[in-house]
Design an enzyme around this catalytic site. Structure first.
Site, short mmCIF file in Angstrom:
data_model
loop_
_atom_site.label_atom_id
_atom_site.label_comp_id
_atom_site.label_asym_id
_atom_site.label_seq_id
_atom_site.Cartn_x
_atom_site.Cartn_y
_atom_site.Cartn_z
N CYS A 115 1.73 74.43 48.81
CA CYS A 115 2.05 73.94 47.46
C CYS A 115 1.01 74.36 46.42
O CYS A 115 1.28 74.33 45.22
CB CYS A 115 2.21 72.43 47.47
SG CYS A 115 3.55 71.89 48.53
N HIS A 252 1.79 70.55 39.92
CA HIS A 252 2.71 70.69 41.04
C HIS A 252 3.49 69.39 41.16
O HIS A 252 2.93 68.31 41.00
CB HIS A 252 1.91 70.96 42.33
CG HIS A 252 2.74 70.81 43.55
ND1 HIS A 252 3.92 71.50 43.73
CD2 HIS A 252 2.59 70.05 44.67
CE1 HIS A 252 4.45 71.16 44.89
NE2 HIS A 252 3.66 70.29 45.48
N ASN A 282 10.44 68.80 45.18
CA ASN A 282 9.20 69.53 45.41
C ASN A 282 9.57 70.95 45.88
O ASN A 282 10.11 71.11 46.97
CB ASN A 282 8.38 68.79 46.48
CG ASN A 282 7.07 69.48 46.81
OD1 ASN A 282 6.85 70.64 46.45
ND2 ASN A 282 6.21 68.79 47.51
O1 UT7 Z 1 3.56 68.99 48.02
C1 UT7 Z 1 2.38 68.46 48.50
C2 UT7 Z 1 2.56 67.65 49.67
N1 UT7 Z 1 3.42 66.51 49.64
C3 UT7 Z 1 3.10 65.37 49.02
O2 UT7 Z 1 2.22 65.30 48.18
C4 UT7 Z 1 3.85 64.14 49.43
C5 UT7 Z 1 2.91 62.98 49.52
N2 UT7 Z 1 3.52 61.75 50.04
C6 UT7 Z 1 4.53 61.10 49.44
O3 UT7 Z 1 5.05 61.53 48.44
C7 UT7 Z 1 4.96 59.77 50.02
O4 UT7 Z 1 4.03 59.37 51.01
C8 UT7 Z 1 6.38 59.78 50.62
C9 UT7 Z 1 7.41 59.86 49.50
C10 UT7 Z 1 6.54 60.92 51.59
C11 UT7 Z 1 6.64 58.46 51.37
O5 UT7 Z 1 6.41 57.35 50.52
P1 UT7 Z 1 5.53 56.12 51.02
O6 UT7 Z 1 5.55 55.14 49.94
O7 UT7 Z 1 4.19 56.68 51.42
O8 UT7 Z 1 6.36 55.60 52.24
P2 UT7 Z 1 5.92 55.46 53.77
O9 UT7 Z 1 5.88 56.80 54.42
O10 UT7 Z 1 4.73 54.60 53.85
O11 UT7 Z 1 7.17 54.68 54.35
C12 UT7 Z 1 7.52 53.38 53.87
C13 UT7 Z 1 8.82 52.94 54.54
C14 UT7 Z 1 8.81 53.15 56.04
O12 UT7 Z 1 9.53 52.08 56.62
P3 UT7 Z 1 8.77 50.85 57.31
O13 UT7 Z 1 7.92 51.45 58.37
O14 UT7 Z 1 7.96 50.23 56.19
O15 UT7 Z 1 9.90 50.00 57.78
C15 UT7 Z 1 9.59 54.42 56.23
O16 UT7 Z 1 10.23 54.49 57.50
O17 UT7 Z 1 9.89 53.74 54.04
C16 UT7 Z 1 10.61 54.32 55.13
N3 UT7 Z 1 11.12 55.61 54.71
C17 UT7 Z 1 12.32 55.76 54.12
N4 UT7 Z 1 13.29 54.87 53.84
C18 UT7 Z 1 14.39 55.33 53.25
C19 UT7 Z 1 10.51 56.81 54.77
N5 UT7 Z 1 11.32 57.77 54.25
C20 UT7 Z 1 12.45 57.12 53.85
C21 UT7 Z 1 13.62 57.56 53.24
N6 UT7 Z 1 14.56 56.63 52.94
N7 UT7 Z 1 13.84 58.84 52.89
#
Ligand code: UT7
Length: 325
Positions: A115, A252, A282
């Protein structure tokens, strides 16, 4: 004293016709439009058609940038393409773009910094132009991330999209002060200790397969806010600008919450930030030039505007570039 700068002559972009909405994705994995919008700010992304390759996207974006620059492709002597989704393991996607544009002189090569790739590619092209080795460059960010996603992993497949953007740069003599047009500063950084946070689990030299993207989202998020804020501050201190002297931040586009976190930390007003992730998702190395193109078409990039581009991605890699349009 005369000083050579890489002046931006044109910008172009290309997005595949097919749009995949959050509702469309909720039919593939257990997710919802509400979750994706709230957690990322993404509403939709574009997906390349079967047979539509990264180089095709890059060629279309480059053509538009060349037309806007009023520069004939035969006058380009450097093509740098930032991509992590090359058409083939080799040759570089950049040489396919070079050939597609009808250019047969100079050099073309790819840059692999995920990225952060566009910032890396810009820094490399800028150094070549300022050294006098090349005169006019196309810097492309082109990706088809849809092809390396695990479409059963809701934690990653909802985030990414396909697209390409390009800038045409020309070496021009300037005064050598901070009012110059062109690229004023670039900073690139990496730290391979964090490889396991964001990677593709395949490759020609390991599994002999392409593999799929894997990410520890929460950790990447934390590093992104920290590292990007740091590199923006470094860039501003080095060039002597205050955060509010930058006319437009063109980051980005990974997650709206990351951009909001950085803005809050550095006290940057949201109206100075380009947000395109709602419509593009992204697009990795393509996201900055795609956002520049949206800014250009919205008339937010008139001559002499000061812009700051920044990114962080797999590697980890990160960086920033300050330029006067
Ligand atoms: O391009 C450069 C690299 N990429 C980035 O910079 C991305 C950086 N990270 C992020 O943008 C975020 O961490 C994400 C959008 C990927 C995830 O958001 P988060 O607030 O960090 O969520 P999380 O991974 O902590 O997950 C929270 C909950 C989990 O459920 P439980 O364990 O709390 O029950 C996940 O299983 O959300 C769940 N979850 C989803 N639910 C519905 C994860 N993905 C999804 C989804 N839909 N697509």
């Amino acid at each position: 004293m005369a000083f050579i700068r890489s002046v931006i002559r044109g910008v172009g972009a290309y997005l595949p016709a097919k749009v995949l909405t959050n509702d469309d994705i909720s039919k593939i994995v257990d997710t919802s439009d509400e979750w994706i919008r709230e957690r990322t700010g993404i509403e939709q992304r574009h997906i390349a058609a079967d047979g539509e390759l990264t180089s095709d996207l890059g060629i279309a974006a480059s053509r538009q940038a060349l037309v806007r620059a009023g520069i004939d492709p035969v006058d380009i002597d450097l093509v740098v393409c930032a991509t992590s989704t090359p058409d083939r393991t080799f040759p570089a996607t950049a040489v396919r773009i070079q050939a597609g544009l009808g250019i047969s002189k100079g050099a073309a090569f790819d840059v692999q910094a995920v990225c952060s790739g566009f910032v890396y590619a810009l820094a490399i092209a800028d150094n070549f132009l300022r050294s006098g080795q090349f005169k006019r460059a196309i810097v492309v960010g082109a990706e088809t991330f849809s092809r390396i996603l695990d479409w059963s992993d809701r934690g990653t497949c909802v985030l990414f999209g396909d697209g390409a953007g390009a800038l045409v740069l020309e070496a021009q003599t300037q005064l050598g002060n901070r009012d110059d047009r062109g690229i004023l500063s670039t900073t690139i950084r990496s730290d391979g200790r964090f490889e396991e946070l964001l990677y593709v689990d395949g490759g020609p030299g390991s599994t002999k397969t392409t593999g799929h993207l894997r990410m520890n989202g929460r950790e990447v998020f934390r590093h992104a806010v920290q590292k990007i804020s740091g590199v923006i501050e470094e860039t501003l201190v080095e060039t002597g600008y205050a955060p509010d002297e930058v006319d437009l931040y063109v980051p980005h586009q990974a997650n709206k919450r990351i951009l909001d976190g950085i803005a809050k930390r550095l006290n940057i007003s949201p109206d100075r930030i380009m947000y395109t992730l709602a419509k593009h998702g992204n697009t990795s190395a393509a996201s900055i030039p795609l956002a520049l193109n949206v800014a250009f078409e919205a008339r937010r990039l008139s001559e002499r505007k000061l812009i700051l581009m920044e990114a962080m991605g797999g590697g980890l890699t990160w960086g920033a570039a300050l330029a006067r349009w």
